[in-house]
Design a protein around this motif. Structure first.
Motif, PDB file in Angstrom:
ATOM      1  N   GLU A   1       0.829  -1.203   0.000  1.00 28.82           N
ATOM      2  CA  GLU A   1       0.000   0.000   0.000  1.00 28.82           C
ATOM      3  C   GLU A   1       0.865   1.254   0.000  1.00 28.82           C
ATOM      4  OE1 GLU A   1      -2.495  -0.273   3.426  1.00 28.82           O
ATOM      5  OE2 GLU A   1      -3.963  -1.599   2.455  1.00 28.82           O
ATOM      6  N   ILE A   2       0.318   2.332  -0.529  1.00 24.87           N
ATOM      7  CA  ILE A   2       1.004   3.630  -0.537  1.00 24.87           C
ATOM      8  C   ILE A   2       0.383   4.508   0.556  1.00 24.87           C
ATOM      9  CG2 ILE A   2       1.461   5.733  -1.865  1.00 24.87           C
ATOM     10  CD1 ILE A   2       1.511   4.017  -4.372  1.00 24.87           C
ATOM     11  N   ASN A   3       1.233   5.073   1.420  1.00 24.37           N
ATOM     12  CA  ASN A   3       0.738   5.859   2.549  1.00 24.37           C
ATOM     13  C   ASN A   3       0.794   7.367   2.267  1.00 24.37           C
ATOM     14  OD1 ASN A   3       3.425   6.803   3.184  1.00 24.37           O
ATOM     15  ND2 ASN A   3       3.793   4.805   4.151  1.00 24.37           N
ATOM     16  N   ASP A   4       0.525   8.155   3.310  1.00 23.40           N
ATOM     17  CA  ASP A   4       0.440   9.608   3.161  1.00 23.40           C
ATOM     18  C   ASP A   4       1.778  10.294   2.907  1.00 23.40           C
ATOM     19  OD1 ASP A   4      -2.272   9.515   3.508  1.00 23.40           O
ATOM     20  OD2 ASP A   4      -2.193   9.843   5.682  1.00 23.40           O
ATOM     21  N   ASN A   5       2.878   9.552   3.020  1.00 20.15           N
ATOM     22  CA  ASN A   5       4.190  10.151   2.759  1.00 20.15           C
ATOM     23  C   ASN A   5       4.448  10.378   1.278  1.00 20.15           C
ATOM     24  OD1 ASN A   5       4.854  10.153   5.478  1.00 20.15           O
ATOM     25  ND2 ASN A   5       5.880   8.159   5.396  1.00 20.15           N
ATOM     26  N   CYS A   6       3.593   9.837   0.447  1.00 24.17           N
ATOM     27  CA  CYS A   6       3.784   9.932  -1.004  1.00 24.17           C
ATOM     28  C   CYS A   6       3.815  11.396  -1.465  1.00 24.17           C
ATOM     29  CB  CYS A   6       2.656   9.195  -1.725  1.00 24.17           C
ATOM     30  SG  CYS A   6       2.793   9.236  -3.521  1.00 24.17           S
TER      31      CYS A   6
ATOM     32  N   CYS B   1       6.256  11.498  -6.777  1.00 25.61           N
ATOM     33  CA  CYS B   1       7.475  11.585  -7.602  1.00 25.61           C
ATOM     34  C   CYS B   1       7.445  10.635  -8.791  1.00 25.61           C
ATOM     35  CB  CYS B   1       8.703  11.315  -6.750  1.00 25.61           C
ATOM     36  SG  CYS B   1       8.809   9.619  -6.135  1.00 25.61           S
ATOM     37  N   THR B   2       6.552   9.657  -8.774  1.00 31.01           N
ATOM     38  CA  THR B   2       6.333   8.645  -9.830  1.00 31.01           C
ATOM     39  C   THR B   2       7.390   7.544  -9.874  1.00 31.01           C
ATOM     40  OG1 THR B   2       7.531   9.685 -11.689  1.00 31.01           O
ATOM     41  CG2 THR B   2       5.280  10.456 -11.259  1.00 31.01           C
ATOM     42  N   LEU B   3       8.336   7.522  -8.944  1.00 35.32           N
ATOM     43  CA  LEU B   3       9.362   6.476  -8.956  1.00 35.32           C
ATOM     44  C   LEU B   3       8.740   5.088  -8.799  1.00 35.32           C
ATOM     45  CD1 LEU B   3      12.290   7.972  -6.823  1.00 35.32           C
ATOM     46  CD2 LEU B   3      12.251   7.537  -9.285  1.00 35.32           C
ATOM     47  N   CYS B   4       7.751   4.979  -7.930  1.00 29.07           N
ATOM     48  CA  CYS B   4       7.100   3.689  -7.712  1.00 29.07           C
ATOM     49  C   CYS B   4       6.393   3.209  -8.978  1.00 29.07           C
ATOM     50  CB  CYS B   4       6.121   3.771  -6.545  1.00 29.07           C
ATOM     51  SG  CYS B   4       4.825   5.026  -6.753  1.00 29.07           S
ATOM     52  N   ALA B   5       5.713   4.128  -9.647  1.00 29.67           N
ATOM     53  CA  ALA B   5       4.985   3.772 -10.868  1.00 29.67           C
ATOM     54  C   ALA B   5       5.939   3.309 -11.961  1.00 29.67           C
ATOM     55  CB  ALA B   5       4.153   4.960 -11.346  1.00 29.67           C
ATOM     56  N   ARG B   6       7.073   3.973 -12.041  1.00 33.09           N
ATOM     57  CA  ARG B   6       8.058   3.595 -13.065  1.00 33.09           C
ATOM     58  C   ARG B   6       8.707   2.255 -12.753  1.00 33.09           C
ATOM     59  NH1 ARG B   6      11.753   8.807 -13.616  1.00 33.09           N
ATOM     60  NH2 ARG B   6      10.767   9.439 -11.659  1.00 33.09           N
ATOM     61  N   ALA B   7       8.784   1.900 -11.461  1.00 28.78           N
ATOM     62  CA  ALA B   7       9.404   0.633 -11.071  1.00 28.78           C
ATOM     63  C   ALA B   7       8.454  -0.547 -11.206  1.00 28.78           C
ATOM     64  CB  ALA B   7       9.898   0.726  -9.627  1.00 28.78           C
ATOM     65  N   CYS B   8       7.156  -0.288 -11.192  1.00 29.98           N
ATOM     66  CA  CYS B   8       6.171  -1.370 -11.256  1.00 29.98           C
ATOM     67  C   CYS B   8       6.198  -2.064 -12.621  1.00 29.98           C
ATOM     68  CB  CYS B   8       4.770  -0.814 -10.982  1.00 29.98           C
ATOM     69  SG  CYS B   8       3.489  -2.096 -11.012  1.00 29.98           S
TER      70      CYS B   8
ATOM     71  N   GLU C   1       2.357  -2.121 -14.271  1.00 30.93           N
ATOM     72  CA  GLU C   1       1.571  -0.884 -14.339  1.00 30.93           C
ATOM     73  C   GLU C   1       0.370  -0.900 -13.386  1.00 30.93           C
ATOM     74  OE1 GLU C   1       0.549  -0.271 -18.410  1.00 30.93           O
ATOM     75  OE2 GLU C   1       2.622   0.091 -19.045  1.00 30.93           O
ATOM     76  N   ALA C   2       0.648  -1.317 -12.156  1.00 33.31           N
ATOM     77  CA  ALA C   2      -0.419  -1.390 -11.158  1.00 33.31           C
ATOM     78  C   ALA C   2      -0.527  -0.122 -10.326  1.00 33.31           C
ATOM     79  CB  ALA C   2      -0.187  -2.587 -10.235  1.00 33.31           C
ATOM     80  N   ILE C   3       0.333   0.866 -10.565  1.00 30.65           N
ATOM     81  CA  ILE C   3       0.327   2.101  -9.784  1.00 30.65           C
ATOM     82  C   ILE C   3      -0.058   3.279 -10.674  1.00 30.65           C
ATOM     83  CG2 ILE C   3       1.705   3.642  -8.341  1.00 30.65           C
ATOM     84  CD1 ILE C   3       3.455   1.278  -7.615  1.00 30.65           C
ATOM     85  N   GLU C   4      -0.983   4.068 -10.180  1.00 33.38           N
ATOM     86  CA  GLU C   4      -1.468   5.221 -10.943  1.00 33.38           C
ATOM     87  C   GLU C   4      -1.433   6.478 -10.071  1.00 33.38           C
ATOM     88  OE1 GLU C   4      -5.364   4.177 -12.126  1.00 33.38           O
ATOM     89  OE2 GLU C   4      -4.728   2.775 -13.694  1.00 33.38           O
ATOM     90  N   GLY C   5      -1.374   7.639 -10.731  1.00 27.54           N
ATOM     91  CA  GLY C   5      -1.388   8.889 -10.002  1.00 27.54           C
ATOM     92  C   GLY C   5      -0.703   9.996 -10.769  1.00 27.54           C
ATOM     93  N   GLU C   6      -1.112  11.219 -10.519  1.00 26.91           N
ATOM     94  CA  GLU C   6      -0.506  12.370 -11.173  1.00 26.91           C
ATOM     95  C   GLU C   6       0.764  12.806 -10.441  1.00 26.91           C
ATOM     96  OE1 GLU C   6      -1.604  13.657 -13.970  1.00 26.91           O
ATOM     97  OE2 GLU C   6      -3.311  12.275 -14.067  1.00 26.91           O
ATOM     98  N   VAL C   7       1.626  13.477 -11.172  1.00 23.62           N
ATOM     99  CA  VAL C   7       2.856  14.003 -10.580  1.00 23.62           C
ATOM    100  C   VAL C   7       2.501  14.962  -9.437  1.00 23.62           C
ATOM    101  CG1 VAL C   7       4.940  15.348 -11.001  1.00 23.62           C
ATOM    102  CG2 VAL C   7       4.099  13.774 -12.754  1.00 23.62           C
ATOM    103  N   LYS C   8       3.201  14.825  -8.315  1.00 24.31           N
ATOM    104  CA  LYS C   8       3.027  15.643  -7.101  1.00 24.31           C
ATOM    105  C   LYS C   8       1.723  15.353  -6.357  1.00 24.31           C
ATOM    106  CE  LYS C   8       5.921  19.495  -8.656  1.00 24.31           C
ATOM    107  NZ  LYS C   8       6.006  20.964  -8.842  1.00 24.31           N
ATOM    108  N   ASN C   9       1.043  14.283  -6.758  1.00 26.63           N
ATOM    109  CA  ASN C   9      -0.156  13.846  -6.046  1.00 26.63           C
ATOM    110  C   ASN C   9       0.040  12.408  -5.571  1.00 26.63           C
ATOM    111  OD1 ASN C   9      -1.829  16.190  -6.391  1.00 26.63           O
ATOM    112  ND2 ASN C   9      -2.040  15.612  -8.552  1.00 26.63           N
ATOM    113  N   ARG C  10      -0.625  12.084  -4.473  1.00 30.53           N
ATOM    114  CA  ARG C  10      -0.490  10.739  -3.917  1.00 30.53           C
ATOM    115  C   ARG C  10      -0.938   9.681  -4.926  1.00 30.53           C
ATOM    116  NH1 ARG C  10      -3.291   8.464   1.690  1.00 30.53           N
ATOM    117  NH2 ARG C  10      -2.770   6.258   1.350  1.00 30.53           N
TER     118      ARG C  10
END
Length: 329
Positions: A273-278, A281-288, A291-300
């Motif tokens: 899970e991704i917590n409130d510290n997010c 930065c999109t590093l997690c999305a790029r590492a997946c 493609e199971a991670i979604e989100g806009e830049v600078k947003n959780r």
């Protein structure tokens, strides 16, 4: 003294002197200047001349490094320390971020797991046993257990277990490859130290034959290949083969394997899970890898649990501790 003898002696001495002078001139005139860094690089190397670097010995490797034909971190025996020393001599970057390689055994069929085909009483070496009807085990692809790999290892990284299988210490292993060359069954290979999934079998026999000869042999059921979320496993000639470059160490193949052929050395992840510290930065999305991670830049960001394969790569990529990993009990 006989004049003829004296004349011959003087003539021979004169010729020798002329030849010596000529050789001295030629050596100076045509000598090849050696790069002074060659000697320094060679002094920094372990000096085992094992050939793991791909060259005939430490001297040849040192010359190649000085000539720019070999990387400064090309000595697997010396590791990061030697790479750093050589890099300093060459004024380069050691680039020691690469994954270390270690020897891995592609067999789990020890004395307890494999059936015997007879009694071997010959010379107690793997090479000798392999030459005489393949030793005692009924599987012609199994480890013979006499420890040729142990005896040839120059770094004491291998020892034989009570079950007749070589145990490899990854911290001591330098990936020199001597054990691989020595093994007559070709059941040792070099794999990344970070790899946590290993298929411990080399048999190309049909599943029916494997079941009769070994309790932990691959029966080519394809379940591992079907469950792998990144297509890192395929069945080749009745044997499951893993591609370490594709593997994400999720352990699903080992969990699914009905014979225990696949060994998983990590911990099974139950949920990520991704917590409130997010910070988005999109590093997690790029590492997946799926493609199971979604989100806009600078947003959780959010994880699609239906797509997530619980590999943990997002956790490793995150620099702000924004990813929580929950392991299975």
């Amino acid at each position: 003294m006989n004049p003829t003898y004296l004349y011959s002696l003087v003539s021979m001495g004169g010729i020798a002197a002329v030849l010596a002078a000529g050789l001295g001139f030629a050596s100076e005139r045509f000598k090849v200047e050696q790069d002074p860094r060659v000697g320094k690089v060679e002094d920094a190397l372990p000096g085992v001349n094992c050939g793991a670097c791909g060259y005939a010995g430490c001297s040849a490797f040192a010359e190649a490094v000085a000539a720019g034909e070999a990387p400064v971190n090309g000595c697997p025996v010396g590791g990061d320390k030697v790479a750093a020393e050589v890099a300093e001599i060459m004024g380069a970057d050691s680039d020691d971020s690469g994954d270390k390689l270690v020897a891995e055994l592609l067999c789990a069929g020890g004395i307890k797991e494999t059936a015997k085909s007879g009694k071997y009483q010959g010379i107690q070496t793997c090479k000798a046993a392999n030459a005489v009807n393949g030793g005692e085990k009924s599987c012609q692809y199994s480890c013979l257990g006499f420890g040729d790999c142990e005896s040839v290892c120059p770094f004491d990284a291998i020892y034989m277990s009570e079950n007749g299988l070589p145990q490899i210490d990854p911290e001591k292993c330098t990936a020199c490859g001597k054990c691989i060359t020595e093994c007559p069954r070709n059941i040792l290979l070099l794999a990344p130290m970070s790899a946590q999934n290993h298929i411990r079998c080399s048999s190309h026999n049909s599943g029916k034959i494997v079941r009769k000869s070994c309790e932990v042999g691959c029966i080519a059921c394809s379940l591992c290949a079907k469950v792998c979320p990144v297509d890192a496993i395929e069945i080749k000639d009745n044997l499951a083969v893993i591609d370490y470059e594709k593997c994400v160490n999720c352990g699903k193949c080992a969990e699914k394997c009905p014979t225990g052929t696949i060994q998983f050395e990590g911990k099974m992840i139950e949920k990520v899970e991704i917590n409130d510290n997010c910070v988005g930065c999109t590093l997690c999305a790029r590492a997946c890898p799926v493609e199971a991670i979604e989100g806009e830049v600078k947003n959780r960001h959010q994880i699609d649990q239906d797509k997530c394969i619980q590999c943990g790569l997002c956790f490793e990529a995150c620099n702000v501790k924004a990813v929580d990993v929950f392991y299975q009990d």
